[in-house]
Design a protein around this motif. Structure first.
Motif, mmCIF file in Angstrom:
data_model
loop_
_atom_site.group_PDB
_atom_site.id
_atom_site.type_symbol
_atom_site.label_atom_id
_atom_site.label_comp_id
_atom_site.label_asym_id
_atom_site.label_seq_id
_atom_site.Cartn_x
_atom_site.Cartn_y
_atom_site.Cartn_z
ATOM 1 N N ARG A 163 20.698 -27.336 12.578
ATOM 2 C CA ARG A 163 20.079 -28.656 12.681
ATOM 3 C C ARG A 163 20.849 -29.479 13.706
ATOM 4 O O ARG A 163 22.074 -29.545 13.660
ATOM 5 C CB ARG A 163 20.062 -29.372 11.322
ATOM 6 C CG ARG A 163 19.008 -28.858 10.373
ATOM 7 C CD ARG A 163 19.020 -29.621 9.054
ATOM 8 N NE ARG A 163 17.897 -29.252 8.207
ATOM 9 C CZ ARG A 163 17.897 -28.230 7.360
ATOM 10 N NH1 ARG A 163 18.987 -27.474 7.265
ATOM 11 N NH2 ARG A 163 16.843 -27.966 6.628
ATOM 12 N N GLU A 169 12.348 -32.904 11.450
ATOM 13 C CA GLU A 169 12.511 -33.173 10.023
ATOM 14 C C GLU A 169 12.668 -34.652 9.691
ATOM 15 O O GLU A 169 12.283 -35.088 8.605
ATOM 16 C CB GLU A 169 13.720 -32.398 9.477
ATOM 17 C CG GLU A 169 13.548 -30.907 9.499
ATOM 18 C CD GLU A 169 14.676 -30.171 8.805
ATOM 19 O OE1 GLU A 169 14.415 -29.117 8.208
ATOM 20 O OE2 GLU A 169 15.834 -30.656 8.853
ATOM 21 N N LYS A 173 15.341 -28.967 13.301
ATOM 22 C CA LYS A 173 15.807 -27.670 12.807
ATOM 23 C C LYS A 173 15.358 -26.595 13.785
ATOM 24 O O LYS A 173 14.169 -26.465 14.081
ATOM 25 C CB LYS A 173 15.238 -27.396 11.411
ATOM 26 C CG LYS A 173 15.719 -26.095 10.792
ATOM 27 C CD LYS A 173 15.119 -25.900 9.397
ATOM 28 C CE LYS A 173 15.579 -24.598 8.764
ATOM 29 N NZ LYS A 173 14.967 -24.404 7.422
#
Length: 647
Positions: A376, A349, A367
């Motif tokens: 996460r 991410e 994630k």
């Protein structure tokens, strides 16, 4: 934008702020004040020595320690007198201002207050000094005082902090007073070190998304790239600023990265990554598409984050909207640019590069789904500069168990007769080391490692107290370790606990440099087939490489349209473990590498040319597929194929 321990944060919906690191555990987040920290002097008064013919007006400002920061003007002090009379003078007095080192005094003349002198005292005598109207008191300016006027872009250039991209003024750029961080004051008439404010005049209204300091200041908007330079001077000033378009591509909101004097940024549309570099032939900056080398990684996707690592290899990292991590090996001066892709059991991410010692380390927000829950993790890419094979770390989301004794506890081995393999001995520790009365240490081992790297393992058979255990020698124990107390030992384990972040996952395991079979994390622990002193545990990584379709100048079509059969492949590798090779992912042959290693030691990494007899088949492409599934490195230097060509 970061400057030392101060990180400037901007967003169109929030006032610009500074995140300051005052200490390892002392951080502050405050909104930026765009007025001088100095307050104007108070109690300003003026008296004349005689006469009432003319009216004189004065204001005073406070000057900071750096001689640059200056407060706003004080209230006006007025007196009547006649400075044209011989010996006449006016006296201006004021109260001390906090933080002031000196004071500037200005006299009203021709509609402006002009500079007449400076002092570190609290009084000043004007004996008919001519006011210098080229220097006047600063005027306050804060364009970011309300909603819809907060900047979205920030950077530094020529000792000024620059802001741009507000909702109400998307094409405006503001540059602070020279040598200051947040002083947007200006004066009349304008001075070269005053704050700068201007609007980029363009045929389209597009928000300035990024401010990038190269040799010139570069502005990236949603549909164009602009260069900010100075006219007829070396430095940008309020009267010499010039803005010229360089191209009409546009940039996305993703923060760009700078390599040497080149800029890499995500395009506004299309999902591709572009470079911007100065071109002397064009007398400006020219942009090019870096994604053309591997368009399948970018088409119909977008780049959501970018970072750049300089050492040990120059790599641009990019997070794709599909959750993949893309890497670009980029050496512009050698015209080197090659993309590769990382995927994982989850999605990437965000990314950032942090300098640690002599290396730049990549940090990632990943994630994952662990034990049925979405989580996460902050994960850090391990270094490829390791000392021994046992230190090689090639797993995702992993951790390392290191049984090296780092305490003052010693162990002493006694009870041996011949001290040969299979003999039972006693291990005595100087402090509590073993579990007792539970026998959970059974099949674990105390390991000595000599200067040549040879291991001598003592497998625990039983514990009789927390300091005494019986063990079996795996090989002849050298005299240096007999009946001698030492702190230089490892406690090898056949199980590892505390792996809760990998609960339920099947993991790869590297034990003392050897590949262990895959195991599943249960109740936060794994059970191994044997004890090891250094254990790497993590999610498996499958590393694949495939050659381009084979071609040769054998006919007008370079061999296209003919079948090819590849049955032999020579791989030249460097410090590499086992590798699988074949015509495709479903027909792979392992290049086994164990040769003369001592029994019980892992197959050594090799640096040589390996011949692999792969599964022969008739293919139109003549491609070769290479795969590494084990938690070991592979560096492919070159490849040679033996190809048979059909009709």
């Amino acid at each position: 934008m970061q400057s030392a321990d101060v990180l400037t944060l901007t967003h169109p919906n929030y006032p610009p702020a500074e995140l300051k690191r005052l200490g390892a555990t002392n951080w502050t987040l405050t909104n930026i004040s765009f007025v001088s920290a100095l307050t104007a002097p108070t109690g300003v008064a003026a008296t004349a020595s005689g006469g009432t013919t003319y009216t004189y007006k004065y204001v005073v400002t406070a000057v900071g320690t750096n001689g640059i920061d200056e407060s706003l003007a004080s209230s006006t002090a007025t007196t009547t007198g006649n400075l044209l009379t011989t010996g006449a003078y006016n006296t201006v007095t004021w109260s001390a201002a906090t933080g002031a080192q000196r004071y500037n005094i200005y006299k009203f003349s021709g509609g402006l207050y002009g500079y007449i002198g400076q002092t570190d005292a609290l009084t000043f005598t004007d004996d008919n000094i001519t006011a210098a109207l080229s220097k006047t008191p600063p005027i306050s300016n804060n364009p970011f005082a309300s909603a819809n006027n907060y900047p979205g872009a920030v950077s530094y250039f020529e000792q000024r902090r620059c802001f741009a991209g507000t909702t109400n003024s998307p094409q405006n750029l503001w540059m602070t007073k020279s040598g200051t961080e947040s002083n947007l004051q200006y004066s009349l008439p304008t001075r070269d070190d005053d704050a700068i404010s201007f609007r980029v005049a363009a045929r389209e209204a597009n928000t300035i998304r990024h401010i990038v300091p190269l040799t010139n200041l570069v502005l990236l908007t949603s549909s164009a790239e602009w260069r900010v330079t100075s006219l007829n001077s070396d430095a940008i000033t309020p009267t010499t600023v010039s803005v010229r378009p360089q191209s009409y591509i546009g940039a996305a909101n993703t923060q760009p990265v700078i390599i040497n004097n080149n800029l890499i940024y995500a395009a506004a549309r299309g999902g591709h990554v572009r470079e911007l570099a100065y071109n002397w032939q064009a007398s400006g900056y020219v942009t090019g598409d870096l994604s053309l080398r591997a368009p399948h990684l970018f088409d119909n996707l977008t780049i959501v984050d970018m970072a750049y690592g300089k050492s040990p290899q120059p790599l641009v990292w990019a997070i794709s909207s599909n959750g993949n991590l893309l890497g670009l090996t980029y050496v512009p001066e050698q015209q080197v640019g090659a993309w590769h892709r990382h995927d994982t059991d989850g999605v990437f991410e965000s990314c950032a590069v942090v300098a640690e010692g002599n290396e730049d380390y990549l940090y990632l927000i990943v994630k994952r789904t662990i034990n049925g829950s979405s989580v996460r993790y902050v994960e850090r890419l391990a270094s490829r500069q390791w000392a021994t094979q046992a230190d090689a770390f090639y797993v995702d989301c992993g951790a390392t168990f290191n049984g090296l004794n780092t305490s003052a506890t010693t162990v002493t081995v006694t009870g041996g007769t011949s001290w040969v393999s299979g003999e039972t001995v006693t291990i005595t520790a100087s402090a509590a080391l073993f579990t007792y009365s539970a026998q959970t240490d059974v099949n674990d081992a105390i390991v000595f490692v000599d200067s040549a790297g040879v291991n001598y393992a003592l497998t625990i058979l039983a514990t009789t107290s927390t300091t005494v255990a019986t063990a079996r020698l795996s090989s002849t124990l050298p005299a240096a370790y007999r009946a001698t107390a030492t702190t230089n030992f490892y406690f090898a384990r056949d199980s590892v606990s505390g792996l809760t972040w990998l609960e339920g996952k099947t993991v790869n395991v590297l034990t003392d440099g050897a590949v262990h079979r895959q195991v599943t994390v249960t109740s936060g622990a794994i059970q191994l087939d044997y004890a090891a002193r250094k254990i790497h545990i993590g999610l498996p990584i499958t590393a694949d490489a495939q050659t381009m379709p084979w071609s040769a100048q054998i006919d007008a079509g370079y061999g296209q349209g003919r079948t090819k059969n590849v049955d032999k492949v020579w791989l030249r590798v460097s410090n590499s473990g086992s590798v699988f090779v074949g015509p495709d992912a479903d027909n792979l042959t392992e290049a086994k590498q164990r040769t003369t290693e001592v029994y019980g030691s892992p197959p050594a990494l090799v640096t040589k040319e390996i011949l692999v007899m792969i599964t022969p088949n008739q293919y139109e492409s003549g491609q070769v597929f290479i795969r590494q599934v084990n938690p070991l490195p592979i560096t492919l230097v070159s490849m040679t194929m033996e190809v048979s060509i059909g009709s």
